[in-house]
Scaffold this motif. Structure first.
Motif, PDB file in Angstrom:
ATOM      1  N   GLN A   1       0.113  16.336   7.426  1.00 62.82           N
ATOM      2  CA  GLN A   1       1.370  17.046   7.250  1.00 62.82           C
ATOM      3  C   GLN A   1       1.357  17.964   6.031  1.00 62.82           C
ATOM      4  OE1 GLN A   1       4.796  14.547   7.268  1.00 62.82           O
ATOM      5  NE2 GLN A   1       6.184  16.287   7.173  1.00 62.82           N
TER       6      GLN A   1
ATOM      7  N   GLY B   1       4.840   2.122   3.189  1.00 64.19           N
ATOM      8  CA  GLY B   1       4.593   2.702   1.859  1.00 64.19           C
ATOM      9  C   GLY B   1       5.425   3.963   1.678  1.00 64.19           C
ATOM     10  N   PRO B   2       5.679   4.344   0.438  1.00 63.51           N
ATOM     11  CA  PRO B   2       6.516   5.529   0.199  1.00 63.51           C
ATOM     12  C   PRO B   2       5.927   6.820   0.749  1.00 63.51           C
ATOM     13  CG  PRO B   2       5.568   4.728  -1.847  1.00 63.51           C
ATOM     14  CD  PRO B   2       5.278   3.697  -0.810  1.00 63.51           C
ATOM     15  N   GLY B   3       4.601   6.925   0.682  1.00 65.85           N
ATOM     16  CA  GLY B   3       3.942   8.124   1.199  1.00 65.85           C
ATOM     17  C   GLY B   3       4.153   8.250   2.699  1.00 65.85           C
ATOM     18  N   THR B   4       3.999   7.123   3.379  1.00 68.83           N
ATOM     19  CA  THR B   4       4.172   7.107   4.841  1.00 68.83           C
ATOM     20  C   THR B   4       5.619   7.400   5.204  1.00 68.83           C
ATOM     21  OG1 THR B   4       2.505   5.383   4.840  1.00 68.83           O
ATOM     22  CG2 THR B   4       3.686   5.728   6.898  1.00 68.83           C
ATOM     23  N   LEU B   5       6.537   6.750   4.489  1.00 70.44           N
ATOM     24  CA  LEU B   5       7.960   6.923   4.798  1.00 70.44           C
ATOM     25  C   LEU B   5       8.380   8.383   4.618  1.00 70.44           C
ATOM     26  CD1 LEU B   5      10.692   5.622   5.524  1.00 70.44           C
ATOM     27  CD2 LEU B   5      11.091   5.338   3.073  1.00 70.44           C
ATOM     28  N   TYR B   6       7.950   8.962   3.509  1.00 67.87           N
ATOM     29  CA  TYR B   6       8.326  10.358   3.251  1.00 67.87           C
ATOM     30  C   TYR B   6       7.792  11.271   4.350  1.00 67.87           C
ATOM     31  CZ  TYR B   6       8.495  14.987   1.290  1.00 67.87           C
ATOM     32  OH  TYR B   6       8.724  16.324   1.118  1.00 67.87           O
ATOM     33  N   ALA B   7       6.520  11.045   4.708  1.00 68.81           N
ATOM     34  CA  ALA B   7       5.897  11.880   5.749  1.00 68.81           C
ATOM     35  C   ALA B   7       6.640  11.737   7.071  1.00 68.81           C
ATOM     36  CB  ALA B   7       4.436  11.488   5.909  1.00 68.81           C
TER      37      ALA B   7
ATOM     38  N   MET C   1      -1.107   7.866  10.219  1.00 70.74           N
ATOM     39  CA  MET C   1      -0.396   8.157  11.466  1.00 70.74           C
ATOM     40  C   MET C   1      -1.304   8.945  12.408  1.00 70.74           C
ATOM     41  SD  MET C   1       3.533   8.878  10.595  1.00 70.74           S
ATOM     42  CE  MET C   1       3.315  10.286   9.597  1.00 70.74           C
TER      43      MET C   1
ATOM     44  N   GLU D   1       0.843  -1.194   0.000  1.00 63.95           N
ATOM     45  CA  GLU D   1       0.000   0.000   0.000  1.00 63.95           C
ATOM     46  C   GLU D   1       0.882   1.250   0.000  1.00 63.95           C
ATOM     47  OE1 GLU D   1      -3.165   0.398  -0.326  1.00 63.95           O
ATOM     48  OE2 GLU D   1      -3.761  -1.721  -0.253  1.00 63.95           O
ATOM     49  N   PHE D   2       0.327   2.327  -0.519  1.00 60.45           N
ATOM     50  CA  PHE D   2       1.096   3.561  -0.663  1.00 60.45           C
ATOM     51  C   PHE D   2       1.099   4.386   0.627  1.00 60.45           C
ATOM     52  CE2 PHE D   2       1.809   7.886  -2.179  1.00 60.45           C
ATOM     53  CZ  PHE D   2       2.845   7.686  -3.067  1.00 60.45           C
ATOM     54  N   PHE D   3      -0.057   4.713   1.077  1.00 55.12           N
ATOM     55  CA  PHE D   3      -0.298   5.537   2.273  1.00 55.12           C
ATOM     56  C   PHE D   3       0.272   6.954   2.108  1.00 55.12           C
ATOM     57  CE2 PHE D   3      -2.157   2.266   4.525  1.00 55.12           C
ATOM     58  CZ  PHE D   3      -1.357   1.140   4.562  1.00 55.12           C
TER      59      PHE D   3
ATOM     60  N   GLY E   1      16.080   6.158   1.852  1.00 59.24           N
ATOM     61  CA  GLY E   1      14.705   5.660   1.934  1.00 59.24           C
ATOM     62  C   GLY E   1      14.561   4.189   1.607  1.00 59.24           C
ATOM     63  N   VAL E   2      15.151   3.799   0.488  1.00 61.06           N
ATOM     64  CA  VAL E   2      15.010   2.409   0.051  1.00 61.06           C
ATOM     65  C   VAL E   2      15.683   1.487   1.060  1.00 61.06           C
ATOM     66  CG1 VAL E   2      15.498   0.795  -1.821  1.00 61.06           C
ATOM     67  CG2 VAL E   2      15.003   3.180  -2.346  1.00 61.06           C
TER      68      VAL E   2
ATOM     69  N   LEU F   1       5.482  -3.310   6.718  1.00 62.28           N
ATOM     70  CA  LEU F   1       5.725  -2.736   5.385  1.00 62.28           C
ATOM     71  C   LEU F   1       5.421  -1.242   5.437  1.00 62.28           C
ATOM     72  CD1 LEU F   1       3.944  -5.491   3.258  1.00 62.28           C
ATOM     73  CD2 LEU F   1       6.402  -5.230   3.589  1.00 62.28           C
TER      74      LEU F   1
ATOM     75  N   VAL G   1      13.502   0.917   4.136  1.00 62.16           N
ATOM     76  CA  VAL G   1      12.388  -0.013   3.902  1.00 62.16           C
ATOM     77  C   VAL G   1      12.907  -1.455   3.837  1.00 62.16           C
ATOM     78  CG1 VAL G   1      10.609  -0.691   2.238  1.00 62.16           C
ATOM     79  CG2 VAL G   1      10.978   1.722   2.747  1.00 62.16           C
TER      80      VAL G   1
ATOM     81  N   LEU H   1       9.851  10.747   7.594  1.00 64.61           N
ATOM     82  CA  LEU H   1      11.191  11.335   7.544  1.00 64.61           C
ATOM     83  C   LEU H   1      11.124  12.865   7.624  1.00 64.61           C
ATOM     84  CD1 LEU H   1      12.850   9.071   4.805  1.00 64.61           C
ATOM     85  CD2 LEU H   1      13.226   8.989   7.268  1.00 64.61           C
ATOM     86  N   SER H   2      10.131  13.433   6.935  1.00 60.52           N
ATOM     87  CA  SER H   2       9.989  14.901   6.983  1.00 60.52           C
ATOM     88  C   SER H   2       9.672  15.363   8.391  1.00 60.52           C
ATOM     89  CB  SER H   2       8.854  15.355   6.061  1.00 60.52           C
ATOM     90  OG  SER H   2       9.125  14.958   4.766  1.00 60.52           O
ATOM     91  N   LYS H   3       8.761  14.622   9.014  1.00 58.89           N
ATOM     92  CA  LYS H   3       8.351  15.001  10.372  1.00 58.89           C
ATOM     93  C   LYS H   3       9.516  14.844  11.353  1.00 58.89           C
ATOM     94  CE  LYS H   3       5.094  16.250  13.184  1.00 58.89           C
ATOM     95  NZ  LYS H   3       4.507  17.570  13.035  1.00 58.89           N
TER      96      LYS H   3
END
Lengths: 359, 102
Positions: A98, B44-50, B1, A91-93, B26-27, B42, B30, B52-54
């Motif tokens: 934020q 997701g890229p969207g979650t990971l980016y958010a 989150m 899943e992307f999420f 990032g990779v 697992l 994960v 790391l930014s936070k």
């Protein structure tokens, strides 16, 4: 399969649900555009990632790289909203909270940009209705009334499609039902298309009556719109800043026209002068001849010379009894009824023919 | 989150901070978490980016290398302290549970 649907940047949840539902029916999205989505039939398992990204280009590049490195393929990006797909079970999420402040900034910037554009359109409309010297004669024409109504509706449609969803978003209300968004999109796209077409057709017929200022305005309008449309079409996949620039420029051009028109030498007068220098024989404008039955000299100037401008000719002829007849030849449009209403008692239309025949 | 994401760490956040004990992009984060949790967690890229930014905004991590479009991150002393507190909190919870059950 192609679908016409317009999602706003903050409606990415609805877009994801829409794409997921299409995927359940076996349609995989292959193109994501501003109003157009393309789908292909496929049995593949697809997961979509949709997000609204309102940060800097550097940040976006980093994010794109991160997403692609993790096995997601970007389908498209429009107005800050991006769609990714992945064939695995992941899943992307996203984290909406934020990005809220970035999104709000983007929306406010977009609203400001649109306001400049709308202001230009509104000023043209205001000029045509309130300040145009030919407003009176325009207004008595059904064609012109329809045109103004179209213009007004188009303006309202633009306001509705541009501002209301944005304002609702800023008030914390976001549409999540994509069926409603789809209906809204169809109404907007075809409503605007129909209004534009209507205006175009009316413009075509109205031009045959030759109203110089109207012709000028509509010409500027359509040239700008068409140029904008063609340029935007060719650079639609990139150079968003250029599109913004063109958008703002159009608003500025419209406002400039408004200022020029109010200046000492209005543009429509220039056009009028140019037209008067042309050979009249080449025109096919229907003309009317008015006869002064009372044999008294009626000054046309007393009506309103500016309404008639230079498009009249005076023919004089002695009749058998030695009376001087005055003939006024003017263009045979609705203007005549208005102007000669004031002198109807002494003037009668005796003949209507084409100018070419007179010559 | 959750809204109070930095009051208590989510499972994913916890593992990201663990992964950043060493420089990772990032990779790599994960992949590391996948291996460590045997694909249980697992991200997701969207979650990971958010995340790391936070974390970067809160100075729990810092960017150590910026190469092309890739960034490497490492946990900061503040982040380490935060992680230690979180582990202590989890241990207390487990201890409390065990005392109650036994």
């Amino acid at each position: 399969m192609k679908k016409l649907i317009m999602f706003n940047i903050f409606e990415h949840e609805a877009l994801k649900k829409y794409l997921d539902d299409q995927a359940k029916e076996g349609w995989i999205c292959t193109y994501f555009g501003k109003t157009l989505l393309k789908f292909e039939k496929s049995d593949q398992l697809v997961h979509y990632g949709v997000d609204a990204f309102g940060k800097s280009k550097e940040e976006k590049d980093y994010y794109d790289d991160l997403v692609e490195s993790l096995g997601w393929q970007k389908i498209g990006e429009k107005n800050g909203m991006r769609v990714f797909k992945n064939n695995s079970n992941e899943e992307f999420f996203t984290d909406d909270e934020q990005d809220q402040k970035h999104l709000k900034k983007m929306i406010l910037r977009k609203m400001l940009k649109n306001m400049i554009f709308n202001l230009g359109l509104l000023l043209i409309l205001i000029y045509m209705i309130l300040f145009s010297r030919t407003f009176t004669r325009d207004f008595i024409s059904n064609n012109m009334i329809t045109f103004y109504i179209d213009y007004f509706l188009l303006f309202i449609a633009h306001i509705i499609t541009r501002y209301i969803p944005d304002i609702r978003y800023l008030m914390g209300k976001v549409e999540t039902n994509y069926h409603k968004i789809e209906i809204r999109s169809w109404i907007c796209i075809f409503g605007i298309f129909a209004l534009l077409l209507n205006m175009l057709l009316i413009n075509y017929f109205a031009v045959s009556y030759v109203q110089n200022d109207f012709l000028l305005f509509t010409s500027i309008y359509w040239i700008c719109i068409l140029t904008l449309g063609i340029i935007c079409y060719f650079i639609r996949n990139s150079f968003n800043k250029i599109i913004d620039f063109i958008f703002i420029s159009f608003g500025v051009i419209c406002m400039s026209c408004f200022i020029v028109i109010l200046s000492d030498k209005p543009l429509y007068r220039l056009l009028d002068e140019i037209q008067n220098n042309k050979d009249f024989i080449s025109t096919d404008i229907p003309l009317s001849i008015y006869e002064n039955k009372s044999n008294s000299k009626v000054k046309m100037n007393s009506i309103d010379e500016s309404l008639i401008m230079k498009k009249q000719e005076v023919l004089e002829e002695w009749n058998d009894e030695g009376f001087l007849y005055h003939y006024y030849v003017v263009k045979n449009d609705y203007l005549n009824d208005y102007i000669f209403d004031k002198v109807k008692k002494s003037w009668n239309m005796i003949e209507m023919k084409k100018r070419m025949m007179l010559n | 989150m959750p809204k109070n994401q930095l009051e208590t760490l989510t499972e994913q956040m916890f593992y990201v901070l663990i992964a950043l004990q060493n420089d990772r992009n990032g990779v790599e984060i994960v992949e590391y978490i996948k291996v460590l949790t045997n694909h249980r967690i697992l991200i997701g890229p969207g979650t990971l980016y958010a995340m790391l930014s936070k974390f970067e905004d809160e100075k729990l991590i810092r960017c150590t290398k910026n190469e092309g479009r890739k960034r490497w991150y490492l946990i900061t002393s503040k982040g380490q302290e935060y992680l230690t507190q979180e582990i202590a909190r989890l241990k207390t919870m487990i201890h409390d549970y065990e005392c109650e059950v036994e």
